[in-house]
Design a protein around this motif. Structure first.
Motif, mmCIF file in Angstrom:
data_model
loop_
_atom_site.group_PDB
_atom_site.id
_atom_site.type_symbol
_atom_site.label_atom_id
_atom_site.label_comp_id
_atom_site.label_asym_id
_atom_site.label_seq_id
_atom_site.Cartn_x
_atom_site.Cartn_y
_atom_site.Cartn_z
ATOM 1 N N THR A 1 -3.671 -49.987 -19.017
ATOM 2 C CA THR A 1 -3.760 -50.324 -17.605
ATOM 3 C C THR A 1 -5.212 -50.512 -17.192
ATOM 4 N N ASP B 1 -5.889 -40.290 -7.479
ATOM 5 C CA ASP B 1 -6.192 -41.708 -7.653
ATOM 6 C C ASP B 1 -7.710 -41.918 -7.621
ATOM 7 N N ARG C 1 -9.344 -44.394 -7.248
ATOM 8 C CA ARG C 1 -9.753 -45.356 -6.218
ATOM 9 C C ARG C 1 -9.914 -44.697 -4.854
HETATM 10 P P1 ADP Z 1 -0.490 -51.667 -14.058
HETATM 11 O O1 ADP Z 1 -0.562 -52.987 -13.377
HETATM 12 O O2 ADP Z 1 -1.305 -51.604 -15.302
HETATM 13 O O3 ADP Z 1 0.914 -51.182 -14.255
HETATM 14 P P2 ADP Z 1 -0.754 -49.972 -11.729
HETATM 15 O O4 ADP Z 1 -1.534 -50.588 -10.638
HETATM 16 O O5 ADP Z 1 0.716 -49.974 -11.630
HETATM 17 O O6 ADP Z 1 -1.242 -50.644 -13.097
HETATM 18 O O7 ADP Z 1 -1.228 -48.462 -11.961
HETATM 19 C C1 ADP Z 1 -2.601 -48.159 -12.143
HETATM 20 C C2 ADP Z 1 -3.197 -47.675 -10.845
HETATM 21 O O8 ADP Z 1 -2.636 -46.413 -10.496
HETATM 22 C C3 ADP Z 1 -4.675 -47.390 -10.901
HETATM 23 O O9 ADP Z 1 -5.422 -48.558 -10.664
HETATM 24 C C4 ADP Z 1 -4.880 -46.338 -9.814
HETATM 25 O O10 ADP Z 1 -5.410 -46.868 -8.631
HETATM 26 C C5 ADP Z 1 -3.467 -45.831 -9.519
HETATM 27 N N1 ADP Z 1 -3.359 -44.364 -9.546
HETATM 28 C C6 ADP Z 1 -2.782 -43.615 -8.588
HETATM 29 N N2 ADP Z 1 -2.849 -42.320 -8.878
HETATM 30 C C7 ADP Z 1 -3.484 -42.226 -10.072
HETATM 31 C C8 ADP Z 1 -3.858 -41.117 -10.913
HETATM 32 N N3 ADP Z 1 -3.586 -39.865 -10.587
HETATM 33 N N4 ADP Z 1 -4.506 -41.397 -12.073
HETATM 34 C C9 ADP Z 1 -4.777 -42.667 -12.420
HETATM 35 N N5 ADP Z 1 -4.452 -43.754 -11.667
HETATM 36 C C10 ADP Z 1 -3.815 -43.538 -10.502
#
Ligand code: ADP
Ligand code: ASP
Ligand code: MG
Length: 412
Positions: A174, A183, A185
């Motif tokens: 990802t 998160d 972000r």
């Molecule tokens: P993909 O398109 O690869 O499936 P997603 O956007 O669905 O990616 O998931 C990744 C996103 O999840 C990250 O960019 C981040 O902003 C979000 N996220 C939310 N909570 C968390 C967390 N606890 N750890 C990591 N990422 C997180």
């Protein structure tokens, strides 16, 4: 030959260059001797665009046609990934969900995988194919129609394939380099976890951390799939990312593993309902029949035999909830003065299996929010999580304050 499942999310296949980068990563595993099942998402932004087109065309859309449209983004990336691998001289072929077939229920837009027969792909591997590229997120219903697995569903496709084929590991590539304490972000202090227990990941995912779809974690836990989350943009090494694993495989962890947030939760209040035996059943029965996923519930203290009942549900189910309540009122099952929906709220949760044995976490959480002047509207708890509903405008402040208070930036 040993088999790996590698899933690439939307940003990881967001352009032809990125598909090439992902394909190179697959090529490395093939060179090591693995057969690989690659699960791809649609290019980033594509699924949102398709959902938008459906809603613009038809407000009360037919879910079967929604699935026909919304599943198509993955078809493109699956074909492109197979072509890219072929250009690298890696024997690869693509499959759409129905071709495998990924057999699902007929709950369109949120179908569940029921079975993935392995014979067909296994025969192809036996004939010398090294990579099967499968379009994530999609399947086929018993009626033979295309289904989708709910947003983020490619994670679930990946874990289901890993379970069905007995893969050595399921790697979820990802745009972040692992699972963080919150998160990254939202909070610059978020810390990447080396390992996280299935139970904790399950709670974090269901409470809003969209890094993995909830159902994918459920499946990984049930079938003991070794699940890893890692970045497709950073240099690879064997210890990269976060391992989602059994509690027993983690030596030490913080009492609170992480903080999750969700903007997709709304608060609905029925004002002045009769306080009598059976009232909760009369309200939540029809809500459940209407497919409303109620999470938190609060019943106020009654005055003169009447009370307010508040519950939370996903924002996009508010209309459905209101309709169900109006119908129950019309049919005389319940009586209330007014129904008020508040969509300007956010749900903040702290999660950790350490809470089973350590008390005082809830009290500390409430104190932290109170010190920031944040009013709590609704509370729910379970053995390993505490969730509160607050005004949306305080969401980021609350996440950061809790992250600080529980010292999540430090590992134990
Ligand atoms: P993909 O398109 O690869 O499936 P997603 O956007 O669905 O990616 O998931 C990744 C996103 O999840 C990250 O960019 C981040 O902003 C979000 N996220 C939310 N909570 C968390 C967390 N606890 N750890 C990591 N990422 C997180
Ligand atoms: N493309 C789908 C979505 O955005 C599925 C996925 O990426 O997991 O929800
Ligand atoms: Mg995702």
């Amino acid at each position: 030959m040993p088999l790996l499942v590698m899933k690439f999310g939307g940003t990881s296949v967001g352009s032809l260059d990125r598909i090439r980068r992902a394909a190179k990563r697959v090529g490395v595993e093939v060179a090591k001797g693995y057969d690989v099942i690659v699960i791809v998402s649609a290019m980033s932004g594509k699924t949102n665009e398709l959902v938008g087109w459906v809603s613009e065309t038809s407000a009360m859309f037919d879910a079967r046609e929604y699935d026909a449209v919304v599943s198509s983004g993955e078809n493109v990336t699956a074909g492109l990934m197979a072509l890219t691998l072929q250009e690298m001289d890696v024997p690869a072929r693509s499959w759409q969900g129905w071709q495998v077939p990924v057999k699902t229920t007929s709950a369109h837009s949120s179908a569940r995988i029921e079975e993935i027969p392995t014979e067909h792909l296994m025969a192809k591997f036996d004939e010398g194919m090294r990579v099967a590229v499968v379009a994530g997120f999609q399947g086929v219903s018993p009626e033979g129609r295309i289904t989708t697995l709910g947003r983020g569903g490619s994670d679930t496709t990946a874990v289901a394939f890993a379970a069905a084929f007995g893969a050595e590991r399921c790697d979820i590539y990802t745009d972040v380099d692992g699972v963080y304490t919150t998160d990254p972000r939202i909070s610059p202090k978020a810390r990447k976890l080396e390992k996280i227990a299935y139970e904790e990941m399950l709670e974090l995912a269901s409470l809003g951390a969209k890094v993995l779809q909830t159902r994918s974690v459920e499946l990984a836990m049930r079938f003991h799939v070794k699940l890893r989350v890692l970045s497709s943009f950073e240099e690879y090494d064997e210890n990269a990312g976060t391992l989602v694993c059994a509690e027993e495989d983690i030596m030490e962890s913080n009492v609170v593993a992480g903080v999750a947030y969700s903007r997709d939760e709304a608060k609905v209040t029925l004002i002045s309902v009769a306080d009598r035996p059976g009232i909760a059943a009369a309200i939540f029965g029809p809500l459940s029949d209407a497919g409303v996923n109620v999470d938190m519930i609060v019943q106020n203290i009654a005055e003169e035999g009447r009370t307010d009942m508040t519950f939370s549900c996903p924002t996009d189910q508010v209309k459905r909830a209101e309709r169900a309540m109006e119908e129950a009122k019309t049919s005389g099952e319940i009586n209330y003065h007014d129904i008020v929906a508040d969509t300007d709220v956010a749900k903040i949760s702290v999660v950790g299996i350490g809470m089973r044995s350590q008390s005082g976490i809830a009290a500390r959480m409430f104190e932290v929010l109170s010190n920031e002047g944040i009013n709590i509207k609704v509370i729910t708890t379970s053995e390993i999580k505490i969730s509160v509903l607050i005004d949306r405008k305080y969401m980021e402040l609350a996440v950061q304050a809790l992250h600080d208070a529980f010292e999540l930036e430090k590992a134990v």
